[in-house]
Scaffold this active site. Structure first.
Site, PDB file in Angstrom:
ATOM      1  N   VAL A   7       0.939  -1.204   0.067  1.00 36.79           N
ATOM      2  CA  VAL A   7       0.039  -0.036  -0.052  1.00 36.79           C
ATOM      3  C   VAL A   7       0.898   1.379  -0.118  1.00 36.79           C
ATOM      4  O   VAL A   7       0.460   2.209  -0.660  1.00 36.79           O
ATOM      5  CB  VAL A   7      -1.024   0.017   1.321  1.00 36.79           C
ATOM      6  N   ASN A  34       2.480  -7.515   2.388  1.00 38.11           N
ATOM      7  CA  ASN A  34       1.555  -7.858   3.458  1.00 38.11           C
ATOM      8  C   ASN A  34       0.330  -7.288   3.244  1.00 38.11           C
ATOM      9  O   ASN A  34      -0.829  -7.487   3.622  1.00 38.11           O
ATOM     10  CB  ASN A  34       2.112  -7.427   4.833  1.00 38.11           C
ATOM     11  N   GLN A  39      -6.754  -8.023   6.212  1.00 38.43           N
ATOM     12  CA  GLN A  39      -8.268  -8.380   6.431  1.00 38.43           C
ATOM     13  C   GLN A  39      -9.103  -7.302   6.741  1.00 38.43           C
ATOM     14  O   GLN A  39      -9.970  -6.982   5.964  1.00 38.43           O
ATOM     15  CB  GLN A  39      -8.462  -9.856   7.254  1.00 38.43           C
ATOM     16  N   GLY A  40      -8.845  -7.144   7.984  1.00 32.64           N
ATOM     17  CA  GLY A  40      -9.599  -6.331   8.956  1.00 32.64           C
ATOM     18  C   GLY A  40     -10.135  -4.887   8.118  1.00 32.64           C
ATOM     19  O   GLY A  40     -11.363  -4.628   7.963  1.00 32.64           O
ATOM     20  N   GLY A  41      -9.128  -4.136   7.690  1.00 32.90           N
ATOM     21  CA  GLY A  41      -9.627  -3.097   7.014  1.00 32.90           C
ATOM     22  C   GLY A  41      -8.713  -1.653   7.406  1.00 32.90           C
ATOM     23  O   GLY A  41      -7.485  -1.970   7.728  1.00 32.90           O
ATOM     24  N   GLU A 105     -12.960  -3.183  15.998  1.00 32.01           N
ATOM     25  CA  GLU A 105     -11.991  -4.120  16.290  1.00 32.01           C
ATOM     26  C   GLU A 105     -11.353  -3.732  17.693  1.00 32.01           C
ATOM     27  O   GLU A 105     -11.908  -2.675  18.272  1.00 32.01           O
ATOM     28  CB  GLU A 105     -10.857  -3.999  15.400  1.00 32.01           C
ATOM     29  N   HIS A 216      -0.333 -11.143  16.616  1.00 32.74           N
ATOM     30  CA  HIS A 216      -1.771 -11.210  16.438  1.00 32.74           C
ATOM     31  C   HIS A 216      -2.273 -12.393  17.196  1.00 32.74           C
ATOM     32  O   HIS A 216      -1.757 -13.609  17.282  1.00 32.74           O
ATOM     33  CB  HIS A 216      -2.169 -11.502  14.900  1.00 32.74           C
ATOM     34  N   ARG A 263      -4.466  -5.766  21.323  1.00 34.43           N
ATOM     35  CA  ARG A 263      -3.919  -7.210  20.773  1.00 34.43           C
ATOM     36  C   ARG A 263      -2.887  -7.769  21.616  1.00 34.43           C
ATOM     37  O   ARG A 263      -2.784  -9.008  21.784  1.00 34.43           O
ATOM     38  CB  ARG A 263      -3.302  -6.704  19.411  1.00 34.43           C
ATOM     39  N   HIS A 323       3.008 -10.595  13.623  1.00 31.14           N
ATOM     40  CA  HIS A 323       1.928 -10.026  12.483  1.00 31.14           C
ATOM     41  C   HIS A 323       2.607  -8.954  11.908  1.00 31.14           C
ATOM     42  O   HIS A 323       2.503  -8.617  10.664  1.00 31.14           O
ATOM     43  CB  HIS A 323       0.632  -9.704  13.268  1.00 31.14           C
ATOM     44  N   ARG A 359       0.330  -1.319  18.195  1.00 35.98           N
ATOM     45  CA  ARG A 359      -0.433  -0.662  17.190  1.00 35.98           C
ATOM     46  C   ARG A 359      -1.813  -1.191  17.407  1.00 35.98           C
ATOM     47  O   ARG A 359      -1.959  -1.934  17.502  1.00 35.98           O
ATOM     48  CB  ARG A 359       0.210  -1.269  15.713  1.00 35.98           C
ATOM     49  N   SER A 364      -2.332   0.351  10.348  1.00 29.29           N
ATOM     50  CA  SER A 364      -1.338   0.218   9.432  1.00 29.29           C
ATOM     51  C   SER A 364      -1.581   0.522   8.050  1.00 29.29           C
ATOM     52  O   SER A 364      -0.831   1.379   7.721  1.00 29.29           O
ATOM     53  CB  SER A 364      -0.681  -1.240   9.459  1.00 29.29           C
TER      54      SER A 364
HETATM   55  C1  SIN Z   1      -7.012  -7.844  11.413  1.00 27.59           C
HETATM   56  O1  SIN Z   1      -7.794  -7.823  10.545  1.00 27.59           O
HETATM   57  O2  SIN Z   1      -7.181  -8.568  12.476  1.00 27.59           O
HETATM   58  C2  SIN Z   1      -5.649  -7.211  11.169  1.00 27.59           C
HETATM   59  C3  SIN Z   1      -5.835  -5.874  11.211  1.00 27.59           C
HETATM   60  C4  SIN Z   1      -4.348  -5.257  11.525  1.00 27.59           C
HETATM   61  O3  SIN Z   1      -3.454  -5.877  11.480  1.00 27.59           O
HETATM   62  O4  SIN Z   1      -4.379  -4.090  11.748  1.00 27.59           O
END
Ligand code: SIN
Length: 477
Positions: A7, A34, A39-41, A105, A216, A263, A323, A359, A364
């Site tokens: 990204v 990466n 996934q999450g966003g 999250e 993670h 986390r 992670h 984090r 990220s």
């Molecule tokens: C996740 O979807 O749990 C990862 C999100 C992240 O690493 O910030």
């Protein structure tokens, strides 16, 4: 020249004019980064009033170790970068009325995570940025050195198609990602192996917070593939629970926020609970309706189906896994570093100070978007076309030697055992001795770079005697 096709690298290119001849260099296929597996966003303040809360949540997760100015800048400018992305044509998931869908999250006090393709945010974003890439890209090209003379960067030395050669540029952007392959269990792309960090150590470029390695909590590690299957935090954000083999939700014994604790708290609790009870631990997603689950988390649904799981019915055995590298090359507001001109570090390889000691989930991608745009703007403002190329002789150092692979596997194993989720001083010292021994062996350059980065992580971990954020240290000696 932009090193890296995640990204940060690709988004930087969006802000450079086509007239600025730019080359993107990718270590592997472009999608081996990466970003592709995120996934999450993307976390972003969902309104003007949410900005201060986003700042507060980021600072709290960062355990008092963030650079507050950088955090504020990221949360404010983050909204504009998301608007830019949508203006460029990127589509985040929306409800039937066309409103953006925000999820929650861990450690976020409001729902502010934008996502795309359900749980395929990184893949969708990567695809979009690749489709809009206006510059050529050189694949399967590994950077093996940075070319610096008298505090100015002139380019990089690369290995491509069996040859080592130099590529020169007026400005060099390093967006090469983190360090995943140093650990036995990780969620990272296979291309992420800490080479650039090692090169920076060799050149005396300052890296900071290298002890801050993020694990993670919910990863399916019982597969033979190197990159382990991430089970997004947004599952817990939307009600999934963590249970032991008897169905007990034990996380509340460690933190009153339970599954929604930061986390590092969840990872440490999982480690400690398993050590104490020897019980297996599972992610229970049975709160979801099957049709909703398939639509909202298609990547996880299909990947886990291939591993024999019938979701959301089956519980998934989980373990924490490496992670994200919070620490990295110390940069300023624009991705620049002290002392060396014409080089920028952005994305996971950089340490802007936005993440502090831990984090906040989904910050990220946001950090990558914000600081890549700032670096691009600075490049446009400061580029000098009169800069003369300098000639650098190619080094003859052998990149790989017999026996390196065995050492690489040994390194991955002892980094996981000794510099992982929970650290003991004695184990860190043992690991450091072994790294020093390995560095004296007749090894290839690539493993040496990994060892230099590992040494940096271990030394930083030894230096920080008290636990902070993702760095959890126990024992006196
Ligand atoms: C996740 O979807 O749990 C990862 C999100 C992240 O690493 O910030």
């Amino acid at each position: 020249m932009i090193i890296g096709s995640g990204v940060a690298g690709l988004n930087a290119s969006m802000y450079l004019p086509k007239s600025m001849d730019t080359l993107v260099v990718s270590k592997d296929y472009a999608w081996e980064c990466n970003t592709f597996f995120a996934q999450g966003g993307v976390a972003v303040a969902s309104s003007k009033t949410d900005i201060s809360l986003h700042v507060e949540d980021t600072l709290n997760a960062g355990d008092g170790h963030c650079n507050q100015d950088i955090v504020e800048l990221m949360c404010i400018e983050g909204q504009n970068r998301i608007k830019d992305l949508m203006k460029f044509g990127f589509e985040f998931d929306k409800d039937s009325k066309g409103n953006l869908l925000y999820t929650k999250e861990a450690a976020h006090s409001t729902s502010r995570i934008l996502h795309a393709g359900g749980d395929a945010t990184g893949r969708e974003l990567h695809l979009f940025l690749m489709k809009n890439l206006k510059f050529p890209i050189l694949y399967n090209t590994q950077v093996v050195d940075i070319l610096i003379k008298n505090n100015v960067c002139y380019g990089v030395e690369v290995f491509h198609d069996g040859k080592v050669f130099n590529i020169y540029a007026k400005k060099i952007v390093i967006a090469s990602g983190g360090i995943g392959s140093l650990y036995e269990y990780h969620t990272n792309s296979r291309s992420i192996s800490a080479d650039l960090h090692g090169i920076c150590y060799e050149h005396g470029i300052e890296l900071r917070d290298m002890e801050m390695m993020q694990f993670h909590p919910t990863v399916f590690v019982k597969s033979r593939v190197v990159r382990k299957q991430l089970l997004s935090e947004s599952l817990r954000g939307e009600g999934a629970t963590i249970v032991d083999e008897d169905g007990n939700r034990f996380l509340f014994d460690y933190d009153k926020r339970g599954e929604l604790s930061p986390r590092n708290v969840v990872s440490e609790a999982l480690y400690e609970y398993h050590k104490k009870t020897n019980k297996d631990i599972y992610l229970d997603v049975s709160n979801f309706q099957e049709n909703y689950f398939k639509k909202r988390f298609p990547t996880i649904y299909f990947n886990m189906k291939n591993s024999g799981f019938n979701l959301p019915k089956d519980k998934i055995p989980i373990s924490p896994a490496f992670h994200y590298a919070i620490g990295g090359v110390k940069t300023d507001f624009n991705g620049k570093i002290d002392n060396i001109k014409d080089i920028y570090f952005i994305g996971e390889v950089a340490s802007t100070g936005a993440h502090g000691a831990n984090r906040l989930a989904s910050n990220s991608l946001l950090e990558g978007l914000v600081f890549s745009q700032r670096a691009a703007k600075d490049i446009i403002k400061t580029i000098s076309y009169n800069k003369k190329n300098r000639h650098f002789a190619s080094s003859n150092e052998q990149l790989v030697k017999n026996g390196d692979k065995e050492l690489k596997n040994e390194l991955r194993n002892f980094m996981w055992q000794n510099a992982g989720i929970v650290r003991y001083k004695a184990d860190l010292k043992k690991a450091l001795n072994r790294v020093e021994e390995m560095l004296k062996l007749p090894i290839g350059k690539l493993i040496r770079l990994r060892l230099l980065t590992s040494r940096g992580i271990i030394k930083s971990a030894l230096k920080r005697e008290k636990s902070l954020g993702a760095h959890y240290i126990k024992g006196k000696n």
